[in-house]
Structures are given as C-alpha cells and as structure tokens.
Design an enzyme around this catalytic site. Sequence first.
Site, PDB file in Angstrom:
ATOM      1  N   ASN A  77      34.009  43.899  46.275  1.00 55.59           N
ATOM      2  CA  ASN A  77      33.287  44.690  47.287  1.00 55.59           C
ATOM      3  C   ASN A  77      32.467  43.798  48.229  1.00 55.59           C
ATOM      4  OD1 ASN A  77      31.195  43.872  45.683  1.00 55.59           O
ATOM      5  ND2 ASN A  77      30.501  45.920  45.085  1.00 55.59           N
ATOM      6  N   ASP A 121      21.881  35.352  38.567  1.00 55.78           N
ATOM      7  CA  ASP A 121      21.570  36.700  38.083  1.00 55.78           C
ATOM      8  C   ASP A 121      21.666  36.807  36.564  1.00 55.78           C
ATOM      9  OD1 ASP A 121      24.335  36.417  38.037  1.00 55.78           O
ATOM     10  OD2 ASP A 121      24.684  37.815  39.670  1.00 55.78           O
ATOM     11  N   HIS A 132      30.219  41.558  47.305  1.00 58.29           N
ATOM     12  CA  HIS A 132      28.874  41.195  46.847  1.00 58.29           C
ATOM     13  C   HIS A 132      28.761  39.704  46.559  1.00 58.29           C
ATOM     14  CE1 HIS A 132      29.614  42.095  42.241  1.00 58.29           C
ATOM     15  NE2 HIS A 132      30.032  40.903  42.558  1.00 58.29           N
ATOM     16  N   GLU A 186      24.756  44.112  45.992  1.00 59.49           N
ATOM     17  CA  GLU A 186      25.826  45.054  46.297  1.00 59.49           C
ATOM     18  C   GLU A 186      25.773  45.453  47.776  1.00 59.49           C
ATOM     19  OE1 GLU A 186      27.890  45.083  44.072  1.00 59.49           O
ATOM     20  OE2 GLU A 186      27.310  46.018  42.190  1.00 59.49           O
TER      21      GLU A 186
HETATM   22  P1  PGA Z   1      34.452  36.925  39.131  1.00 57.50           P
HETATM   23  O1  PGA Z   1      33.165  37.631  39.705  1.00 57.50           O
HETATM   24  O2  PGA Z   1      34.261  35.453  39.336  1.00 57.50           O
HETATM   25  O3  PGA Z   1      34.471  37.281  37.666  1.00 57.50           O
HETATM   26  O4  PGA Z   1      35.613  37.460  39.888  1.00 57.50           O
HETATM   27  C1  PGA Z   1      32.653  37.244  40.934  1.00 57.50           C
HETATM   28  C2  PGA Z   1      31.591  38.216  41.367  1.00 57.50           C
HETATM   29  O5  PGA Z   1      31.700  39.420  41.040  1.00 57.50           O
HETATM   30  O6  PGA Z   1      30.668  37.796  42.066  1.00 57.50           O
END
Ligand code: PGA
Length: 241
Positions: free
Chosen positions: A136, A67, A138, A143
């Site tokens: 959450n 992304d 995702h 999302e």
């Molecule tokens: P993080 O993010 O590795 O910074 O915890 C993971 C994500 O939100 O997919």
Amino acid sequence: MKIIKADNYEHMSKMAARTMASQIALKNNSVIGLATGDTPLGMYRELIKIYEDEELDFSNIKTFNLDEYYGLNIDNENSYYFYMMNNFFKHINMRKENINIPNGMTENIEAECFSYDKKIKASGGIDIQVLGIGVNGHIGFNEPNTSFEVGTHLVELEKETIKSNSRFFNSPEEVPTKAISMGIKTIMQSRAIMLLASGEKKAAAIEKAVKGKISTAVPASILQLHNNVTLIVDKAAGEFI
Ligand code: PGA
C-alpha cells in the site's frame, strides 16, 4: 533519486549490504536506521558474511529500528526485537546499549515516542535509513493518509497490512492492530535513505512512489523530496519504472 536495478533478490541484497558496509567502513560510529520484514533479510545475511570474512566492525555503530508492534513482548518471536536479535544482532559485534527499537510494551506511549525521536537527535541523527515498502506504499508503519509532519507515533495498522503480516502469525487475529513507528518526519530527517523492494507484488507501489504524485495516499512518494535516496529494486519490483 538514484535508482539501481538488480537482477534478482540476491543481487539486491548484496548491493544493499555493500552500501551499508561502506558506510560503516567510512564512519565507524555511524547511526543506522534499520527495517524488518522479508525484504532486508538477505541484506542482513550478506552483512553478517562481510562481518565474518572482512571483519567489519559494528562495535561503535548505533542503530534505530523503524518500528515495533504495540503489545508484543521482546521475547515474542513475532516482535521486531526478536527478529533483529535473531536475524542480525546476535551474529555481529553490536553493543546491546547501542541498539534502539521502540518499546512495544510501554505504558506511556507519548513519552516513549518523544524519547525515541530525542534519542535519534542526541545521537547526531541517522546517517542512513534502510526502508522496505508495503504493497500500500507504506514506509515504516506509516499507512496511507498519515501526515508527513509527524515524528514517532502510535499507528493503527491497515487491514491490508495486518493481512499481509499474518503470514508470520498462527492466525490474522493474533496480529497486533497497532504499532509504534518512526514518523515520516523522522524518516525524512535521515541524511541518506536506502529503499529496497523485491518481487512483482511491490511493482505498483514502487511505480507510485517514484513516478506518482507526492501524496499522503502513498507515503513513500514523499521520498521524491529527499535529496539522498537510493532505491534498489530487483527486476520484478522495478518493472514499471
Ligand atoms: P516486507 O515488508 O519486506 O515483508 O515485504 C515491507 C513493509 O511492509 O514495509
């Protein structure tokens, strides 16, 4: 799903890097899906070490990132392009033309998304996709309540995601509210998936992803239906599984 419980973040990162290194050693023109965020930073550091100490060769490797924020230029230090260059690509012998990250500044979102998926297919498909997980549930920036059937697309970020990612910005107002993300469909087409999670704040999401009902409410739960997923968690993230 193969579940590996690491002792801590360092151990998780080393195992993830070893998995990637053996993929690259066994197939020097592998197509690799990469993730950003805090979680894979240790894996990138370990892979750079393996590159330096064991001459792991990235010259024929192709990468596709999950992304990119919509509206951030590649020289913005919060862009995922910037993150990837600084934390990984500039330290190894990747060829620039083999690096693929969605263009967050595109003027034609639909064409950008369509051509991203097309390019993945044309490269033979992703051999192994690295994923983190949001609190959450995702994956990528898909999302909760995103359809499982969409490819790369423009995403509206949830308040929780914006809040969580605001730690990298001067203020929450600066966090982009949209991103271009591989869709769940794109992710599920990868031949192998390696999901990494560290820390207690991920424990509930990991529990739901692994043991919960398969539902768009928890995007990562779809991984239960993929036949080649390796989950590497540290003790805290794996507390409930
Ligand atoms: P993080 O993010 O590795 O910074 O915890 C993971 C994500 O939100 O997919």
